[in-house]
Each structure stands twice: as C-alpha cells, then as structure tokens.
Design a protein around this motif. Structure first.
Motif, mmCIF file in Angstrom:
data_model
loop_
_atom_site.group_PDB
_atom_site.id
_atom_site.type_symbol
_atom_site.label_atom_id
_atom_site.label_comp_id
_atom_site.label_asym_id
_atom_site.label_seq_id
_atom_site.Cartn_x
_atom_site.Cartn_y
_atom_site.Cartn_z
ATOM 1 N N ASP A 23 40.240 17.287 47.510
ATOM 2 C CA ASP A 23 40.819 16.727 46.290
ATOM 3 C C ASP A 23 41.235 17.845 45.345
ATOM 4 O O ASP A 23 42.345 17.846 44.814
ATOM 5 C CB ASP A 23 39.815 15.792 45.627
ATOM 6 C CG ASP A 23 40.314 15.251 44.302
ATOM 7 O OD1 ASP A 23 41.404 14.636 44.290
ATOM 8 O OD2 ASP A 23 39.626 15.440 43.289
ATOM 9 N N ALA A 24 40.352 18.799 45.136
ATOM 10 C CA ALA A 24 40.666 19.912 44.235
ATOM 11 C C ALA A 24 41.835 20.744 44.761
ATOM 12 O O ALA A 24 42.599 21.313 43.977
ATOM 13 C CB ALA A 24 39.440 20.797 44.045
ATOM 14 N N ALA A 25 41.988 20.789 46.065
ATOM 15 C CA ALA A 25 43.056 21.595 46.662
ATOM 16 C C ALA A 25 44.447 21.005 46.450
ATOM 17 O O ALA A 25 45.431 21.737 46.431
ATOM 18 C CB ALA A 25 42.801 21.777 48.159
ATOM 19 N N ARG A 44 34.692 8.073 41.258
ATOM 20 C CA ARG A 44 34.399 9.311 40.520
ATOM 21 C C ARG A 44 32.915 9.649 40.579
ATOM 22 O O ARG A 44 32.545 10.813 40.726
ATOM 23 C CB ARG A 44 34.845 9.176 39.067
ATOM 24 C CG ARG A 44 36.321 9.230 38.886
ATOM 25 C CD ARG A 44 36.670 9.088 37.435
ATOM 26 N NE ARG A 44 38.106 9.108 37.240
ATOM 27 C CZ ARG A 44 38.687 8.754 36.121
ATOM 28 N NH1 ARG A 44 37.966 8.355 35.088
ATOM 29 N NH2 ARG A 44 39.996 8.796 36.013
ATOM 30 N N ILE A 45 32.067 8.626 40.444
ATOM 31 C CA ILE A 45 30.622 8.846 40.521
ATOM 32 C C ILE A 45 30.249 9.373 41.898
ATOM 33 O O ILE A 45 29.480 10.333 42.027
ATOM 34 C CB ILE A 45 29.859 7.544 40.193
ATOM 35 C CG1 ILE A 45 30.030 7.197 38.711
ATOM 36 C CG2 ILE A 45 28.384 7.673 40.559
ATOM 37 C CD1 ILE A 45 29.564 5.798 38.348
ATOM 38 N N ALA A 46 30.791 8.770 42.938
ATOM 39 C CA ALA A 46 30.488 9.204 44.305
ATOM 40 C C ALA A 46 30.950 10.637 44.551
ATOM 41 O O ALA A 46 30.209 11.455 45.109
ATOM 42 C CB ALA A 46 31.142 8.254 45.307
ATOM 43 N N VAL A 47 32.151 10.958 44.123
ATOM 44 C CA VAL A 47 32.687 12.314 44.324
ATOM 45 C C VAL A 47 31.848 13.337 43.565
ATOM 46 O O VAL A 47 31.529 14.409 44.090
ATOM 47 C CB VAL A 47 34.177 12.383 43.922
ATOM 48 C CG1 VAL A 47 34.654 13.812 43.839
ATOM 49 C CG2 VAL A 47 35.017 11.598 44.913
ATOM 50 N N GLN A 48 31.466 13.013 42.350
ATOM 51 C CA GLN A 48 30.630 13.939 41.561
ATOM 52 C C GLN A 48 29.297 14.179 42.257
ATOM 53 O O GLN A 48 28.815 15.299 42.332
ATOM 54 C CB GLN A 48 30.422 13.384 40.151
ATOM 55 C CG GLN A 48 29.655 14.308 39.244
ATOM 56 C CD GLN A 48 30.393 15.608 38.968
ATOM 57 O OE1 GLN A 48 31.595 15.727 39.126
ATOM 58 N NE2 GLN A 48 29.654 16.610 38.557
ATOM 59 N N PRO A 92 46.808 19.505 38.389
ATOM 60 C CA PRO A 92 45.911 19.912 37.304
ATOM 61 C C PRO A 92 46.249 19.249 35.963
ATOM 62 O O PRO A 92 45.383 19.118 35.102
ATOM 63 C CB PRO A 92 46.072 21.423 37.220
ATOM 64 C CG PRO A 92 47.234 21.775 38.050
ATOM 65 C CD PRO A 92 47.553 20.617 38.942
ATOM 66 N N ALA A 93 47.454 18.782 35.811
ATOM 67 C CA ALA A 93 47.852 18.106 34.570
ATOM 68 C C ALA A 93 47.457 16.629 34.577
ATOM 69 O O ALA A 93 47.375 16.000 33.523
ATOM 70 C CB ALA A 93 49.356 18.238 34.352
ATOM 71 N N ASN A 94 47.244 16.066 35.768
ATOM 72 C CA ASN A 94 46.843 14.658 35.895
ATOM 73 C C ASN A 94 45.951 14.549 37.122
ATOM 74 O O ASN A 94 46.443 14.420 38.246
ATOM 75 C CB ASN A 94 48.059 13.746 36.022
ATOM 76 C CG ASN A 94 47.680 12.289 36.068
ATOM 77 O OD1 ASN A 94 46.527 11.932 36.300
ATOM 78 N ND2 ASN A 94 48.651 11.425 35.856
ATOM 79 N N LEU A 95 44.655 14.589 36.915
ATOM 80 C CA LEU A 95 43.698 14.670 38.009
ATOM 81 C C LEU A 95 43.660 13.445 38.908
ATOM 82 O O LEU A 95 43.009 13.456 39.939
ATOM 83 C CB LEU A 95 42.305 14.965 37.455
ATOM 84 C CG LEU A 95 42.202 16.251 36.642
ATOM 85 C CD1 LEU A 95 40.774 16.448 36.154
ATOM 86 C CD2 LEU A 95 42.668 17.456 37.438
ATOM 87 N N GLU A 96 44.374 12.410 38.529
ATOM 88 C CA GLU A 96 44.428 11.199 39.350
ATOM 89 C C GLU A 96 45.600 11.219 40.330
ATOM 90 O O GLU A 96 45.793 10.271 41.082
ATOM 91 C CB GLU A 96 44.550 9.958 38.457
ATOM 92 C CG GLU A 96 43.401 9.792 37.488
ATOM 93 C CD GLU A 96 42.055 9.669 38.177
ATOM 94 O OE1 GLU A 96 41.983 9.008 39.222
ATOM 95 O OE2 GLU A 96 41.084 10.250 37.673
ATOM 96 N N ARG A 97 46.382 12.288 40.326
ATOM 97 C CA ARG A 97 47.586 12.334 41.164
ATOM 98 C C ARG A 97 47.632 13.589 42.026
ATOM 99 O O ARG A 97 47.064 14.608 41.688
ATOM 100 C CB ARG A 97 48.842 12.322 40.292
ATOM 101 C CG ARG A 97 49.000 11.054 39.548
ATOM 102 C CD ARG A 97 50.289 11.049 38.792
ATOM 103 N NE ARG A 97 50.387 9.811 38.052
ATOM 104 C CZ ARG A 97 51.450 9.066 38.002
ATOM 105 N NH1 ARG A 97 52.533 9.441 38.635
ATOM 106 N NH2 ARG A 97 51.458 7.953 37.320
#
Length: 80
Positions: free
Chosen positions: A37-39, A18-22, A43-48
C-alpha cells in the motif's frame, strides 16, 4: 443475495480496513511486513493509487505499480 452497500457500510468497511492494516503494520505479530500500500498510494490522497500507477480502475496497479511493489520488497527478510 448480497446485502446492499450503503455509504454507512462503506465507511464501516473503510474504518475496519484501516484498523486491520494498522495492526498488521505495527502489531508485532509478524516477523516482517511488506507494505505494498505504501509503495503505490498517492501521498496527497492516501485512499488512492498514485496516478502513474492507476490503469483506470482506481483499484489495481498497472505494470509500473507492480514494479514499485516489487522494488518495495526487502529480500533480506527471507534470510531470517
């Protein structure tokens, strides 16, 4: 021999990821970022992955997910 993957190690990997992606998204080190990743994330579970993009392994996108990633590319970034 690879080290055992424990819950603690999984958590560390998740946090570091998460730190790297940010940093990649907001650090300003790149002229442009294509956020696949955003594509494809749920949206209900950002880890999936979104369910309609998940072929069953919960990691790799299916053809619809690949199409969503392709649609996320702003080709004008290549004109710079």
């Amino acid at each position: 021999m690879q080290p055992r993957l424990t819950r603690r190690n999984e958590y560390k990997i998740l946090v570091l990821g998460r730190i790297a992606v940010q940093w990649i998204r907001t650090g300003g080190a790149y002229d442009a970022v294509i956020d696949f990743d955003a594509a494809v994330r749920d949206p209900a579970n950002l880890e999936r992955l979104r369910a309609d993009f998940d072929p069953g392994d919960r990691v790799h996108p299916n053809d619809a997910g690949n199409a969503a990633m392709a649609a996320a590319i702003d080709v004008s970034v290549f004109d710079r």
